[in-house]
Design an enzyme around this catalytic site. Sequence first.
Site, mmCIF file in Angstrom:
data_model
loop_
_atom_site.group_PDB
_atom_site.id
_atom_site.type_symbol
_atom_site.label_atom_id
_atom_site.label_comp_id
_atom_site.label_asym_id
_atom_site.label_seq_id
_atom_site.Cartn_x
_atom_site.Cartn_y
_atom_site.Cartn_z
ATOM 1 N N LYS A 162 4.283 1.103 9.613
ATOM 2 C CA LYS A 162 4.414 2.316 8.799
ATOM 3 C C LYS A 162 3.814 3.510 9.521
ATOM 4 O O LYS A 162 4.333 4.613 9.433
ATOM 5 C CB LYS A 162 3.744 2.108 7.443
ATOM 6 N N ARG A 201 5.130 -12.961 9.947
ATOM 7 C CA ARG A 201 5.792 -11.698 9.621
ATOM 8 C C ARG A 201 7.144 -11.635 10.312
ATOM 9 O O ARG A 201 7.409 -12.377 11.259
ATOM 10 C CB ARG A 201 4.923 -10.511 10.029
ATOM 11 N N GLU A 207 0.874 -1.163 0.000
ATOM 12 C CA GLU A 207 0.000 0.000 0.000
ATOM 13 C C GLU A 207 0.919 1.223 0.000
ATOM 14 O O GLU A 207 1.805 1.331 0.859
ATOM 15 C CB GLU A 207 -0.894 0.006 1.246
HETATM 16 P P1 ATP Z 1 2.789 -2.101 8.239
HETATM 17 O O1 ATP Z 1 2.069 -3.140 9.071
HETATM 18 O O2 ATP Z 1 4.222 -1.956 8.550
HETATM 19 O O3 ATP Z 1 2.093 -0.793 8.203
HETATM 20 P P2 ATP Z 1 1.527 -3.208 5.962
HETATM 21 O O4 ATP Z 1 1.334 -4.650 6.135
HETATM 22 O O5 ATP Z 1 0.355 -2.348 6.198
HETATM 23 O O6 ATP Z 1 2.783 -2.702 6.790
HETATM 24 P P3 ATP Z 1 1.565 -3.347 3.136
HETATM 25 O O7 ATP Z 1 2.032 -2.313 2.199
HETATM 26 O O8 ATP Z 1 0.128 -3.665 3.189
HETATM 27 O O9 ATP Z 1 2.083 -2.875 4.547
HETATM 28 O O10 ATP Z 1 2.415 -4.671 2.991
HETATM 29 C C1 ATP Z 1 2.744 -5.253 1.759
HETATM 30 C C2 ATP Z 1 3.108 -6.692 1.999
HETATM 31 O O11 ATP Z 1 4.197 -6.775 2.918
HETATM 32 C C3 ATP Z 1 1.964 -7.481 2.599
HETATM 33 O O12 ATP Z 1 1.818 -8.679 1.851
HETATM 34 C C4 ATP Z 1 2.402 -7.773 3.989
HETATM 35 O O13 ATP Z 1 1.931 -9.029 4.415
HETATM 36 C C5 ATP Z 1 3.924 -7.743 3.894
HETATM 37 N N1 ATP Z 1 4.515 -7.343 5.173
HETATM 38 C C6 ATP Z 1 4.261 -6.226 5.883
HETATM 39 N N2 ATP Z 1 4.952 -6.225 7.048
HETATM 40 C C7 ATP Z 1 5.672 -7.381 7.069
HETATM 41 C C8 ATP Z 1 6.587 -7.972 8.008
HETATM 42 N N3 ATP Z 1 6.906 -7.387 9.160
HETATM 43 N N4 ATP Z 1 7.146 -9.172 7.683
HETATM 44 C C9 ATP Z 1 6.838 -9.774 6.524
HETATM 45 N N5 ATP Z 1 5.991 -9.271 5.603
HETATM 46 C C10 ATP Z 1 5.405 -8.085 5.867
HETATM 47 MG MG MG Z 2 -1.319 -3.928 5.030
#
Ligand code: ATP
Ligand code: MG
Length: 562
Positions: A275, A265, A39
């Site tokens: 984020k 994760r 995102e």
């Molecule tokens: P955050 O939780 O840090 O705000 P997010 O999950 O909202 O991150 P996205 O842009 O939606 O951020 O994530 C893109 C991809 O990265 C998703 O498939 C998510 O599962 C993966 N992802 C996000 N954080 C992690 C993590 N700590 N370890 C592994 N994969 C991750």
């Molecule tokens: Mg997300």
Amino acid sequence: MTADTPAPAPERSDFIRDIVAADLASGRVSKVVTRFPPEPNGHLHIGHAKAICLDFGVAAEFGGQCNLRFDDTNPLKEEQEYIDGIQADIRWLGFDWGENLFYASDYFEQLYAWAVHLIEHGKAFVDDLTAEEIRETRGTLTEPGSDSPYRDRTVEENLDLFARMRAGEFPNGARVLRAKIDMAANNINLRDPVLYRIVHATHPRTGDAWCIYPTYDYAHGQSDAIEGVTHSLCTLEFDVHRALYDWLIENLPVPSVPRQYEFARLNLTYVVLSKRFLLKLVNDGRVRGWDDPRMPTLAGLRRRGYPAEGIRDFALEVGIVKADSVHEYAMLEHSIRNVLNRTSVRRFAVLDPVKVVIENYPDGQVEQMEVVNNPEDPSAGTRLVEFSRELYLERDDFMEEPAPKFFRLSPGREVRLRNAYFVTCTSVVKDSSGRVTELRCTYDPLTRGGDSPDGRRPKATLHWVSAAHAIPAEVRLYDQLFARPDPGSDGRDLLEDLNPESETVLTGALLEPSLAEVPAGETVQFERLGYFCVDPDSAPGAPVFNRTMTLKDTWAKVQARG
Ligand code: ATP
Ligand code: MG
């Protein structure tokens, strides 16, 4: 890829790779397609790197394709700056999506048409309840929810209202489109989940064309299906969303059937991977920006001097499993240090200098000392470093009254100056406050290069720079952003746990002259001190170096502890 160039065998095996291999073997899929779906509401962090290495890695290992798809369904938080930054970061990490760059917003028209399809089949309805009321009637893990009073609207009424939602007739929050599934379902995600919201906001790509936006749950699986994604890999928190993912795929005339798989994760000690929180640090001015060298963002790690190869190695090392855990930050440093040790040239730099005068060295004489660039890599060759009568040493390499086990310089003691001579301290000059301003020494001309013909072996070897030749620099020493391994645990505010000493700026460092030419981003080893890289804040004649990490491998100790 042709029949005689088989895909390389996977480097590691894990449950995801096993599933992919089995699906290929059984013929369920003929070509693997994965996607990385960020995102664009912030920059990527090391957790995303784990997901990227998996998504792109699996596709490459099995001869398939990995799409980059921006999940741009919330215009209130998304920005072009992030779209650009995310692409730059993925490329830097070493992956390439080729032609396969997509946006969920590319599919808004199709997603809308499928929402109409659900309405027409009695599987979605327009709800006038507020977000709050929807939450209140959703029930709990142990109690069912209750039906919305608007649930039984006719198809005609729903079609009319949904069209008017799209046309912009209603304000934000006035109505939503919900799937009509089962308010008593055990899985709360199946209790008539919201599919569309009214958001009057300008979208970075579609501008003002839309004022209703699909939810993540609605957009994601359908986007996967449109792109022919076979294995939609995501983190464990989406496990409970899978039933809805599958329900939507089953109830829509989608062109392919993707499947979602969840893995744990990445969590790291001393690090917060959210984020939202990282954005707060930036907005509150607590760091130098998204790319601050203390940030766990890829932009920050890059500015800190972490090589992409080390981050990829770390991602492989932590592996892909189904159970959440927290990895030690030292394990990441270990992967990074392995790469830096192999690739970084060694240089002399004195961070906190104290002057040394070698009384018996001819005034005005300069010798060129030959120094090995990288003992780990003979091809890195040697360089010449100027040696002269006045030098600088590290202030803490001297003690006037040496403590027990302090073997470095002190009055009357001989030490080796690396690749130069043995020197002996003869006297100490101090200012009126008692601070040492100069060390007077003598040298032994027979020890040139660092060895004595009589086999004498000083207990310490020190780095040095020539006073007349050294260049001044700013050096920023970085430590963990958080003072605790478990920031925010026990309900503490995350900000309370910030490490007040995470950045120390030294303005009086002196470097050997060749360090004037290191390009921004390249990491070198300052002998005995650690790895350092050139910061983009550097200006001609005014270099700024960031400490990437010290030389101490605490991971080895962790391992030894068992
Ligand atoms: P955050 O939780 O840090 O705000 P997010 O999950 O909202 O991150 P996205 O842009 O939606 O951020 O994530 C893109 C991809 O990265 C998703 O498939 C998510 O599962 C993966 N992802 C996000 N954080 C992690 C993590 N700590 N370890 C592994 N994969 C991750
Ligand atoms: Mg997300």
